[in-house]
Motif scaffolding. Structure first.
Motif, PDB file in Angstrom:
ATOM      1  N   SER A 235       0.857  -1.178   0.000  1.00 35.20           N
ATOM      2  CA  SER A 235       0.000   0.000   0.000  1.00 35.20           C
ATOM      3  C   SER A 235       0.893   1.227   0.000  1.00 35.20           C
ATOM      4  O   SER A 235       1.920   1.254   0.690  1.00 35.20           O
ATOM      5  N   TYR A 236       0.511   2.228  -0.768  1.00 37.36           N
ATOM      6  CA  TYR A 236       1.304   3.452  -0.792  1.00 37.36           C
ATOM      7  C   TYR A 236       0.396   4.639  -1.059  1.00 37.36           C
ATOM      8  O   TYR A 236      -0.738   4.496  -1.510  1.00 37.36           O
ATOM      9  N   ILE A 237       0.916   5.840  -0.744  1.00 36.11           N
ATOM     10  CA  ILE A 237       0.197   7.084  -0.963  1.00 36.11           C
ATOM     11  C   ILE A 237       0.984   7.909  -1.965  1.00 36.11           C
ATOM     12  O   ILE A 237       2.200   8.065  -1.831  1.00 36.11           O
ATOM     13  N   ASP A 242       2.714  12.449  -9.178  1.00 41.17           N
ATOM     14  CA  ASP A 242       3.375  11.145  -9.152  1.00 41.17           C
ATOM     15  C   ASP A 242       4.551  11.118  -8.176  1.00 41.17           C
ATOM     16  O   ASP A 242       5.571  10.484  -8.433  1.00 41.17           O
ATOM     17  N   ALA A 243       4.423  11.827  -7.062  1.00 38.95           N
ATOM     18  CA  ALA A 243       5.448  11.808  -6.014  1.00 38.95           C
ATOM     19  C   ALA A 243       4.968  10.900  -4.886  1.00 38.95           C
ATOM     20  O   ALA A 243       3.845  11.021  -4.409  1.00 38.95           O
ATOM     21  N   TYR A 260      -0.466   8.784 -12.075  1.00 39.13           N
ATOM     22  CA  TYR A 260      -1.656   9.593 -11.778  1.00 39.13           C
ATOM     23  C   TYR A 260      -2.742   9.394 -12.821  1.00 39.13           C
ATOM     24  O   TYR A 260      -3.927   9.288 -12.465  1.00 39.13           O
ATOM     25  N   ASN A 261      -2.359   9.322 -14.101  1.00 38.13           N
ATOM     26  CA  ASN A 261      -3.374   9.152 -15.148  1.00 38.13           C
ATOM     27  C   ASN A 261      -4.112   7.831 -14.993  1.00 38.13           C
ATOM     28  O   ASN A 261      -5.332   7.747 -15.169  1.00 38.13           O
ATOM     29  N   SER A 262      -3.365   6.768 -14.649  1.00 41.28           N
ATOM     30  CA  SER A 262      -3.998   5.467 -14.453  1.00 41.28           C
ATOM     31  C   SER A 262      -4.954   5.498 -13.268  1.00 41.28           C
ATOM     32  O   SER A 262      -6.050   4.935 -13.326  1.00 41.28           O
TER      33      SER A 262
END
Length: 617
Positions: A235-237, A242-243, A260-262
């Motif tokens: 899991s990530y934020i 995209d940072a 980000y687009n995905s």
């Protein structure tokens, strides 16, 4: 009846010709494997779906529970900022026009009381530090003494977050570790919530400020790791740029990172886990939006652990069935030990091919089927090694041939014209100039025909081009000026040899010498941008017609009789073949004013390093 009898006879003969090992294992297979196969046909797919569904449901519940906790943690930072901003001091200084100077306002007793009172807003699990950056000189009295709340804006002008405010002027910004300087991360916190502010004095002068509330990403990571997850899950934020803010596993988040687009394209479908393919592996992805910081929580569960869980269930069933056949298995093992040991030895040896070239085994003492298999493998291994040696040798010969072909493209007329010039100077008795010309010509061809690697330091390429221009100046009355404005730090960067000289030659013969004055200047500048070395060659020649620009880099421009314009195309293609379609040459020109050639190659200094290709090249 006769046909059935013939079939039975044929089957009996086939069975009778089998070796005893096959008969033994065939019997065990019929007794043990058939029930497992029958059960597998009915239950394998359903079992996998059941385990997958249950695991994803539990993971979704746990991840969904983490989202509001993260939202609350982020909101607490915003609340702390709001409390600080609503203090009497901040309300007066940042919202009203002060009747003193900024220095006096920020060094007043009210400012000291405000600074001393900020400690009540700090906590290990919340805001770790508060800083107010003021656009005042570093030697201002505001930054003297023990007051650590106010800091000079000069200390953060090199940070990424300052650049964002400077260029896009957002009303607020949540900064991940990437946006902060190393000093900020070590002393204050590796994340920050930043708001712009300003102070207006009585004269109407406005001083820019930034109020930053720092906190640690580990407080967010603790929430993500607060519940059990399947092996291999991550899991990530991340944010809209995209940072990465934090992750439960840096390696896995790098492998399964969703841009980000995905995320935007799939956010509306994030009520459940979405099935995706990443690097050929099936993974299940869920997305949660954290509106307080405009961040996204992404949870990824690969299918491998789910298959492992299914396998564990099946192993339990296999153990039940195996208990009834354990005696037969032991007997089969001891009877066929020599057979299976040798098969495993061959299998291990062949598996090593995954990590390197095949290595032949020792010649077998037995001449049975396994012995024939080992002999065949040894023959195959020797043949493959011979082919690999030949391929390596051919690749090296091809590289040498390609480099020599590029060397052969140097315009022979340059050598002829230079020798005629030396002969003419000899007739004039200009010994000193002859000596210089011969030394320059010798050094020029030493650099050109060197047997070193086809990639060398930029410093040598510049020297090569400089010598070429000096020799041309001897022919054309020093009408060509060459200006180099490249930082010394770039001189060790690697560049394919014979890159600059063809471009310089084209600039002279088809640019400067086409002018009525036959005089001009060539300027070489360079810089590093996002890991790419950019060299810009500019001349003030006659320029290139627009219809010839595209043909110049496609190899379709016809030569005008002087120069080697095909070398421009060869140089462009050589850079693209070596580094990828994103690199190479780019021409821009204005008739009557001159031409600019931009050279883009990866920035690297290690002679043994070849950067990975980009683009479609």
């Amino acid at each position: 009846m006769k046909k059935m009898r013939k079939k039975n006879t044929r089957f009996s003969r086939l069975y009778g010709d089998l070796k005893i090992q096959y008969k033994l294992f065939l019997t065990i297979m019929l007794a043990v494997a058939v029930p497992m196969i029958v059960a597998g046909i009915f239950f394998s797919t359903k079992l996998y779906r059941l385990i997958t569904s249950d695991t994803l449901r539990q993971e979704q519940i746990e991840t969904a529970a983490s989202a509001p906790l993260l939202q609350n943690r982020i909101q607490s930072v915003i609340d702390i900022y709001s409390q600080v901003r609503d203090t009497q001091f901040c309300s007066r200084v940042f919202s009203e026009t002060i009747d003193t100077t900024v220095d006096q306002a920020l060094t007043s007793e009210d400012a000291d009381a405000f600074s001393n009172g900020l400690s009540r807003y700090l906590s290990p699990s919340g805001v770790s530090a508060i800083r107010i950056y003021v656009d005042l000189p570093e030697n201002s009295t505001v930054f003297e003494g023990k007051n650590t709340v106010f800091a000079s804006m000069h200390s953060i002008t090199a940070t990424y977050w300052y650049g964002i405010f400077y260029s896009t002027h957002p009303s607020e910004l949540f900064c991940p570790p990437l946006y902060l300087s190393t000093s900020e991360q070590k002393k204050l916190g590796d994340c920050a919530y930043v708001h712009p502010a300003s102070v207006r004095d009585s004269s109407g002068t406005v001083t820019k400020c930034y109020i930053a509330c720092y906190f640690h990403s580990d407080t967010l990571k603790d929430i993500l790791t607060g519940h059990p997850a399947p092996d291999g899950s991550v899991s990530y934020i991340t944010n809209e740029r995209d940072a990465m803010i934090t992750t439960t596993n840096s390696r896995l988040s790098g492998i399964y990172y969703m841009n980000y687009n995905s995320i935007q394209n799939n956010l509306m479908s994030s009520n459940g886990f979405l099935e995706k393919k990443v690097l050929g592996e099936t993974v299940y992805v869920s997305y949660y939006y954290l509106p307080a910081a405009d961040w996204f929580l992404v949870s990824i569960t690969p299918s491998a652990p789910l298959r492992k869980a299914t396998l564990i269930y099946w192993l339990r069933l296999v153990l039940i069935w195996s208990a009834t056949a354990i005696v037969a298995v032991f007997l089969a093992y001891f009877l066929s030990r020599s057979f299976t040991n040798r098969i495993r030895a061959v299998s291990r040896q062949m598996s090593r091919v995954k990590n390197g070239p095949p290595v032949p085994m020792e010649s077998p003492a037995e001449n049975d089927e396994i012995g024939d298999l080992i002999d065949s493998y040894n023959y195959m291994a020797r043949q493959i090694n011979n082919l690999m040696d030949k391929q390596q040798k051919q690749s090296e010969e091809l590289r040498i041939a390609e480099f020599r072909s590029l060397q052969a493209q140097i315009n022979p007329h340059f050598l002829y014209n230079t020798m005629e010039m030396i002969n003419w100077m000899a007739q004039q008795g200009r010994t000193k100039e002859i000596n210089q010309a011969v030394r320059d010509l010798s050094r020029f061809y030493r650099l050109t025909l060197s047997r070193k690697d086809s990639v060398g330091p930029l410093e040598e390429e510049i020297e090569h081009a400089s010598i070429y221009i000096r020799l041309q100046n001897m022919r054309f009355d020093n009408g060509i000026d060459f200006v180099v404005d490249v930082p010394d730090s770039m001189m060790e960067n690697r560049i394919p040899r014979l890159t600059l000289q063809p471009i310089v030659e084209n600039s002279i013969l088809h640019g400067i010498l086409e002018k009525d004055s036959r005089k001009g200047t060539i300027v070489l500048t360079g810089w590093i941008e996002n890991g790419t070395m950019i060299l810009l060659l500019s001349d003030d020649g006659v320029g290139i017609p627009p219809e010839k620009i595209n043909g110049l880099l496609s190899g379709k421009t016809e030569s005008s009789g002087r120069g080697n314009q095909i070398a421009i195309f060869n140089t462009h293609r050589r850079l693209q073949i070596l580094y990828g379609e994103d690199y190479g040459l780019h021409y821009s020109s204005t008739l009557g004013e001159g031409t600019e050639v931009e050279i883009r190659i990866p920035a690297y200094t290690d002679p043994a390093q070849l950067p990975p290709k980009k683009g479609n090249g």
